[in-house]
Enzyme design. Structure first.
Site, short mmCIF file in Angstrom:
data_model
loop_
_atom_site.label_atom_id
_atom_site.label_comp_id
_atom_site.label_asym_id
_atom_site.label_seq_id
_atom_site.Cartn_x
_atom_site.Cartn_y
_atom_site.Cartn_z
N CYS A 189 0.83 -1.21 0.00
CA CYS A 189 0.00 0.00 0.00
C CYS A 189 0.86 1.26 0.00
CB CYS A 189 -0.95 0.00 1.19
SG CYS A 189 -0.13 -0.07 2.79
N HIS A 215 -1.18 1.18 7.50
CA HIS A 215 -1.70 1.15 6.14
C HIS A 215 -1.69 2.55 5.56
CE1 HIS A 215 -4.07 0.03 2.71
NE2 HIS A 215 -5.06 0.84 3.04
#
Length: 999
Positions: A450, A822
């Site tokens: 990510c 994330h």
């Protein structure tokens, strides 16, 4: 009389004499005659009708027959017996159609007699066999006319369905080319047969109608080189109740007995029905079948049918009678064929002739068709952008026609898209997720990637950077930019919901990044830009030197083989430090003092990274003892902003990378003391160094970054002139503003005292518009003229102006450390929009200036935001992420992208104008376009294979009740977007909608 009539047939009298004699013989029938004479006359006249060698004989015989029958009805009733009727129906007669006309007239005369119903019953019993044995279209026309008038003759009960299917079979074999009659007579005959079927269907059961429809489908789906069904079947379509469309198509497309070749043949022949005169509802059935096949993912059939028939359908637009239904089919075929421009390009050459024909035809229908065609062409050129050589002539041709709005174009494309059709497979859950309603393509998370996906999506939305990347000329030495090109091409044109950037990851991942682990997205961004710059610069040098590049050396210098470089190496490589006793303005004049300018140290054109993200700043050190100054100019691609911790004098070597070790402890979470799921900030309460205002303003951080800093105590500066450590002052000035400003908020630090990694959760308010002070060197004559909207601040070494930037991207980190959590991003297109009131894009930096015209909330870019969370893309808004930390304590803005607002109004777009990358960007190179087109076709095949596999598994346990191909004759009988892992972000579920490889 009967002998005279019999001999008269072979006489050689002139035709006029014969006609007069026939009239007299017919009139004689009204006079009293012997029964035998009557029977003989009727017999002889019937022979003239059934075996006559000329039209004169047939018509004369019919005239005498009906005259004598009507005048002698009692005798005629005894004459027209069951045996005589069977003779007319069953025997092979020369004129079978006239024989049925004879029966028809006889039934007229006998109507109301005692024998009438028995004769009707005979006709009813022999109807099916008669139709089978007499396929001549005119004979069938006469027989159907008989039944339409005497409906007692229509087969009843179980035989009704068989009679209908038999008529369909015979119609399918009829052809005007094989008929001796002219086309008008053929069309009229078919119309009569269709009317009879319509009458039967109106009064028949649903099963009877379905059996007829099954026969129609069976006939048009057959594969036989020696048999081509007649398009006359198209005459039946307008009589088929539209309520059967859903039932029929649902059963046909799901029937495992229907092979692809049969379904393709059936659809091709249905499209041919559009050519039948006055065809009705054919377009509705064709479009419904196309949509139905899309619901079961049979894309191979759709591709084959569209590519084989689209040019013929387009050609039908020149015929007024079939123009409207042809246009409806054409629109759906082309608007649904979105994975490739092949179908559209098949008709491009025909467009001028059709447009010219429609313009010349002075009719309302032609002008309406022309308007629809213009709208369709605009939609297709929007969808398949990138072929100016093909589209420029079309645009010139239709420039006077109304152009649909971008919203309408997107709506029409969304409605017709194959993958947008709702699946009809019960309980079917596909692994191929539909593409986002935004039209944007996501990026598949390949295992804690990510950090890369969020950066790539933000960079992709930087429109000028994306265009320059896609326009970059192929160069084997620039491997990284070639893979970035490939990724951007797929993001613009892929039909997949998400693309797997595996090829790019292989060459873009820093060597010290471990596969499968989370990493710092800012570090990745710097490495990516550094490598793009270095590879392009190396290619420039080799082209200039004219040396042959050794492929083996290129491989060994690729990111997979080199050792971890200093991330700032390229930015400082050409920096020049200058010691001088002269005033600062002489040392910082980058344009007038060549030795200090980076570009003066190389003779190459600026690289892609330099043109887009490159800026320049000058750092000046001033010894407070001897006033000696040393300056250096260096390029930069991002500005790292640290958080204030009281005063710059408190900054010590205990602060690494960014965040200070002396920040307020309530704003910091140590990784070793938090597992990422139990964070104090999750409660939604975060403290800010600013206290009551709830956070720090980004403009304040920029000012803090640029304000002078004293170097004293343990942080003293070594003065070359004093040759010792001395108190000094360090000053930063930006001398060249980048087109895109990258701002990194230094939230991550390593605390030496606690031996732990930590993250600063202080909330930062980042405005829609940002001012960046830019120092300009020059004399009074170089200064721009002052105006009410642009005041210039003069200094000893030049003047300063504030460059205006608009926010276009935000990368958010969710978690407690750079090594966990994330990343996801918010971004929008970065083309400036037209403002109602024009204002200067450069503002003054005088004391008391409170931001750009209209304030920090003034927006110069379209307020259309997207949230990119790996494979998931949704619409968003500025308000959704501007206070994300308040709603989700672990989620903080980390990397911000601002776009410099150009002062030239011609570079701006309308506020509501849709931004479509495929339209804005230059045409893709052939190799990139082919890669995307092949992958789009393969994506359709993957979906089709999945659907077929599921259908095959189901048919093992459940056989269809009836097959549409094997005809059965009745005679035979919610929370934070955070979260990382393969398949996407924090919206849940694994998304495997993208291919894990690219050829």
């Amino acid at each position: 009389m009967d002998k005279i009539f019999c001999g008269f047939r072979t006489s050689k009298h002139p035709e006029a004499v014969k006609r007069e004699l026939i009239r007299r013989i017919a009139d004689t029938g009204s006079k009293p005659q012997h029964e035998d004479t009557i029977n003989n006359m009727l017999q002889e006249a019937s022979l003239w009708v059934t075996d006559g060698s000329s039209e004169f004989e047939e018509n004369s015989g019919m005239h005498v027959y009906t005259s004598w029958a009507k005048s002698n009805r009692a005798t005629f009733e005894n004459f027209f017996t069951k045996d005589f009727l069977l003779h007319l129906l069953c025997d092979r007669l020369q004129n079978s159609s006239k024989a049925i006309t004879l029966v028809h007239d006889s039934m007229h005369i006998l109507q109301g007699t005692s024998s009438f119903l028995s004769l009707c019953h005979i006709i009813e019993v022999k109807a099916i066999s008669f139709v089978r044995e007499h396929p001549n279209i005119l004979t069938l026309k006469a027989f159907c006319q008989l039944m339409l008038e005497f409906r007692e003759c229509i087969p009843k009960g179980a035989f009704t369905s068989t009679f209908c299917t038999t008529l369909v079979q015979v119609m399918s074999a009829a052809s005007s080319e094989n008929s001796q009659e002219n086309p008008d007579q053929f069309v009229l005959a078919v119309s009569v047969i269709a009317q009879l079927l319509n009458h039967i269907w109106q009064n028949a059961s649903t099963e009877t109608i379905l059996q007829s429809l099954k026969m129609i489908f069976r006939v048009i789906s057959v594969i036989d080189e020696d048999f081509e069904p007649s398009i006359s079947l198209g005459a039946l379509v307008k009589y088929i109740p539209l309520k059967f469309i859903t039932t029929v198509i649902k059963n046909v497309v799901a029937d495992g007995g229907v092979q692809d070749t049969n379904m393709t043949a059936a659809l091709i022949r249905m499209i041919d029905w559009l050519r039948w005169p006055s065809s009705q509802n054919v377009d509705q059935w064709v479009v419904a079948f196309l949509r139905g096949l899309a619901t079961v993912h049979k894309y191979t059939i759709l591709v084959n049918v569209t590519e084989s028939k689209v040019d013929q359908v387009f050609d039908m637009l020149q015929y007024p009678g079939i123009r409207d239904p042809a246009m409806k089919v054409l629109e759906h075929m082309l608007l649904s064929f979105q994975h490739s421009p092949v179908a559209f390009h098949q008709i491009v050459d025909q467009v001028p002739s059709i447009v010219k024909l429609l313009r010349c035809e002075n009719s309302h229908g032609a002008q309406e068709c022309l308007a629809k065609l213009g709208e369709l062409l605009h939609c297709l050129m929007f969808l398949h952008a990138g072929f100016p050589d093909l589209y420029d002539p079309i645009l010139e041709l239709i420039k006077d026609l109304a152009k649909p709005s971008a919203g309408l174009i997107k709506l029409r494309l969304a409605e017709n898209k194959w993958t947008a059709q709702k699946t009809e497979i019960t309980g079917y859950v596909s692994k191929f997720q539909p593409k986002s309603e935004t039209g944007k393509t996501g990026l598949i998370n390949l295992g804690n990637t990510c950090y890369m996906n969020s950066i790539l999506q933000a960079l992709y939305m930087c429109d000028s950077f994306r265009r320059d990347v896609l326009d970059f000329a192929p160069n084997a030495q620039c491997r990284l930019i070639l893979k970035l090109q490939q990724t951007f091409a797929f993001l613009s044109h892929s039909q997949r919901a998400a693309y797997a950037p595996g090829p790019l990851l292989k060459v873009a991942r820093p060597p010290w990044f471990s596969s499968g682990h989370q990493h710092d997205c800012s570090e990745f961004l710097r490495y990516l830009l550094d490598q793009l710059h270095e590879q392009e610069l190396a290619a420039m040098k080799r082209r200039q030197e004219g040396d042959d590049f050794n492929q083996e050396q290129m491989e060994m210098s690729s990111p997979e083989h080199v050792s971890p470089p200093n991330i700032y190496k390229s930015r400082l490589r050409s920096a020049q430090i200058v010691n001088t006793d002269v005033p600062t303005k002489e040392a910082v004049s980058a344009e007038k003092t060549p030795i200090l300018g980076i570009r003066c140290l190389n003779t190459f054109d600026p690289t892609l990274v330099e043109r887009t993200f490159g800026g320049k700043m000058i750092t000046t050190f001033k010894c407070l003892k001897c006033n000696n100054e040393s300056s250096r100019i260096e390029s930069f691609t991002d500005i790292p902003l640290a958080f204030p911790d009281g005063s710059k004098e408190n900054i010590t070597s205990s602060s690494l990378i960014g965040g200070k070790s002396m920040v307020q402890t309530s704003d910091v979470v140590d990784q070793d003391s938090a597992d990422g799921h139990n964070v104090e900030a999750d409660a939604g309460t975060t403290k800010s160094p600013e206290g009551s205002d709830g956070g720090i303003r980004l403009n304040d951080l920029v000012q803090y970054y640029l304000e002078p800093e004293k170097l004293e105590g343990d942080n003293q500066y070594k003065c070359d002139k004093c040759n010792s450590l001395q108190d000094a002052e360090r000053c930063l000035k930006i001398t060249q503003a980048p087109n895109y400003l990258i701002v990194t908020l230094l939230r991550f630090s390593y605390n030496i005292k606690t031996q732990s990694r930590s993250k600063l959760f202080t909330e930062v308010s980042y405005p829609k518009s940002l001012q960046l002070p830019v120092h300009c060197c020059g004399t009074d004559s170089d200064m721009p003229l002052a105006s009410p909207r642009c005041k210039v601040s003069k200094s000893d070494d030049g003047y300063c102006k504030n460059m205006l930037y608009g926010l276009c991207g935000v990368v958010v980190h969710s978690g407690t450390s750079s090594e966990c959590g994330h990343y996801y991003s918010y971004a929008r297109h970065s083309l400036p929009v037209q403002q109602k009131h024009n204002c200067d894009m450069e503002t003054d930096s005088l004391p008391g200036s409170q931001g750009p015209p209209g304030g920090e909330d003034t927006d110069y870019l379209q307020d259309k935001w997207y949230l990119f969370n790996d494979s998931h893309v949704i619409y968003s808004s500025y308000s959704s992420f501007s206070n994300v930390t308040k709603r989700f304590g672990r989620d903080t803005a980390y990397v911000l992208l601002y776009r410099k607002i150009d002062a030239d109004p011609s570079t701006r777009i309308d506020l509501n104008e849709s931004i479509h990358p495929a339209v804005l960007d230059s045409p893709l190179r052939t190799d990139l376009r082919d890669q995307v087109a092949k992958d789009n076709a393969r994506y359709l095949q993957e979906q089709e294979l999945e659907a077929r596999t599921l259908a095959a598994r189901r048919t093992v346990n459940a056989k269809p009740l009836s097959s549409w191909y094997k005809y059965e004759d009745s005679d035979d009988q919610g929370g934070s977007p955070g979260g990382c892992g393969p398949g996407g972000g924090g919206f849940g579920g694994m998304d495997t909608s993208g291919s894990r490889f690219v050829y």
